[in-house]
Design a protein around this motif. Structure first.
Motif: not given
Length: 125
Positions: A94-102, A111-113
């Motif tokens: 699983c990975a997390a990216a800023p929501a606005q990057y969609y 793109d995932y932090d």
């Protein structure tokens, strides 16, 4: 950080539920995706959920078999996998990216932090 869990060994046609627990960042500001990587293959996006903008995505090969969901109160995302096939065998991250990057799309790992440690899913035929 992200903590992935729920992998295991299952027969073809079976089901598994993966969990991803988040901490250390503002969960509501991030979208969560599941990626997988099979031996000798590139990491590929499996599914994505962006609760802030009400968006979910699936790669075509898992659509109708996998369901992604989010529990923002628990800072967790789940991937319910059904009708599993041997080709689903991989380490799932699983990975997390800023929501606005969609707007950039969702399948680029760069793109995932934040990334979880991965959980192995093995589907036997």
């Amino acid at each position: 950080q992200l903590q992935a869990s729920g992998g295991g060994l299952v027969q073809a046609g079976g089901s598994l539920r993966l969990s991803c627990a988040a901490s250390g960042f503002v969960f509501d500001d991030y979208a969560i995706a599941w990626f997988r990587q099979a031996p000798g293959k590139e990491r590929e996006g499996v599914s994505y959920i962006n609760s802030k903008y009400g968006i979910t995505y699936y790669r075509s090969s898992v659509k109708s078999r996998f369901t992604i969901s989010s529990d923002n109160a628990q800072n967790s995302v789940y991937l319910q996998m059904s009708d599993l096939k041997p080709e689903d065998t991989a380490v799932y991250y699983c990975a997390a990216a800023p929501a606005q990057y969609y707007r950039r799309g969702w399948v680029r790992p760069s793109d995932y932090d934040y990334w979880g440690q991965g959980t192995l899913v093995t589907v036997s035929s």
